[in-house]
Enzyme design. Sequence first.
Site, mmCIF file in Angstrom:
data_model
loop_
_atom_site.group_PDB
_atom_site.id
_atom_site.type_symbol
_atom_site.label_atom_id
_atom_site.label_comp_id
_atom_site.label_asym_id
_atom_site.label_seq_id
_atom_site.Cartn_x
_atom_site.Cartn_y
_atom_site.Cartn_z
ATOM 1 N N ASP A 213 0.951 -1.568 0.184
ATOM 2 C CA ASP A 213 0.354 0.160 -0.274
ATOM 3 C C ASP A 213 0.711 1.391 0.286
ATOM 4 O OD1 ASP A 213 -3.263 0.627 0.803
ATOM 5 O OD2 ASP A 213 -1.241 2.363 2.100
ATOM 6 N N ASN A 221 -3.748 13.763 -2.711
ATOM 7 C CA ASN A 221 -4.094 13.789 -3.097
ATOM 8 C C ASN A 221 -4.958 15.245 -2.937
ATOM 9 O OD1 ASN A 221 -5.277 11.250 -5.429
ATOM 10 N ND2 ASN A 221 -6.411 10.504 -3.872
ATOM 11 N N GLU A 256 -4.776 2.986 -3.699
ATOM 12 C CA GLU A 256 -3.721 3.062 -3.517
ATOM 13 C C GLU A 256 -2.579 1.180 -2.981
ATOM 14 O OE1 GLU A 256 -4.674 4.579 -0.051
ATOM 15 O OE2 GLU A 256 -5.586 4.443 -2.120
#
Length: 334
Positions: A213, A221, A256
């Site tokens: 991950d 973001n 992700e």
Amino acid sequence: MTDADLSDLYSACEHYFQTFFVGRDAKASAALATPDISGFGTGIDESVYELDDALTLYRRDVEQVPAPIHYTVHRREATRLGPGVGLVMGEMDWHLHAADQAVTMHRVRFSLTFQHDGAHWKLCHKHLSQPSSAHGPGEGYPLKELEDRAAVLKRMVDQRTEELEAAHREMRRIATTDTMTGLHNRYHTEQVLQDELKRQGRVGTGLTVILLDVDNFKPINDAFGHHVGDKVLADLAPLLQSRIRETDVLGRWGGEEFLIICPDTSLSEATVLAQHLCDRVAAHPFPHGRSITLSLGVAAHAPQEPGHALLERADRALYQAKAAGRNRVITADR
């Protein structure tokens, strides 16, 4: 000539057509002609001046198209030319099989002149006119033209087949590919894992998975926008792909998260690979200017262990890596 005479003349014409076109009997067709038969056929060199010429052309005709030639007469008309001489003219279509294809030749005009020998009508002159300029020497039918057409049709079929196969390949690619990263999507990755689990049940050579991950992805973001976050994932995918082995399978697991399936691999071997990926990504300069790190959980398949249990152990190891400070590899307990 009476109506009965005309009826006999029509019957003689039909009998000739049946014998030659449908029966494809060269000798029987020649027997329906007078010894001094003359005429012209559809080929560029088909001329007849006596019975032997007619028989030669009949035989060549049958050799070129041995299968029955069925026909449809659209119009015909019989008339008397003189004492014991009658003419039947008309137009017909030929339905034949030549050059490996079914063909209909339209609007073939015919002119048959018959002479009555006192007992039977005998063909004394024949003229067939087919609207085609494609006859070659020695061809009663435009076979070369038909062969060329068949070759063109085959190329078209082959091209269309290739286009359909390409479309199917593209559909399969779309159905199994993650559009953002170009990696296998979760559905296809799950299928690969199930296939490897089945293989383990047969060969038992070892199977390990690495669940990884991206650390602190949400702040990326938030700070730069989702388009930058998407670019990070798109850049990360080939970096990971280039560092795993050919036998390993890398897929986007969701968000992700990524999953690496490592067939024929021990826990220690997979741990070394996971650490290499962790170090390589941490050292890689990503375009947005911030370093990217990974947390990775590694789990080796236990005998008879179902796939969901294997993934749950890898997931727990991954979150242990997160809790321990991220940017590290944790191996799962059995």
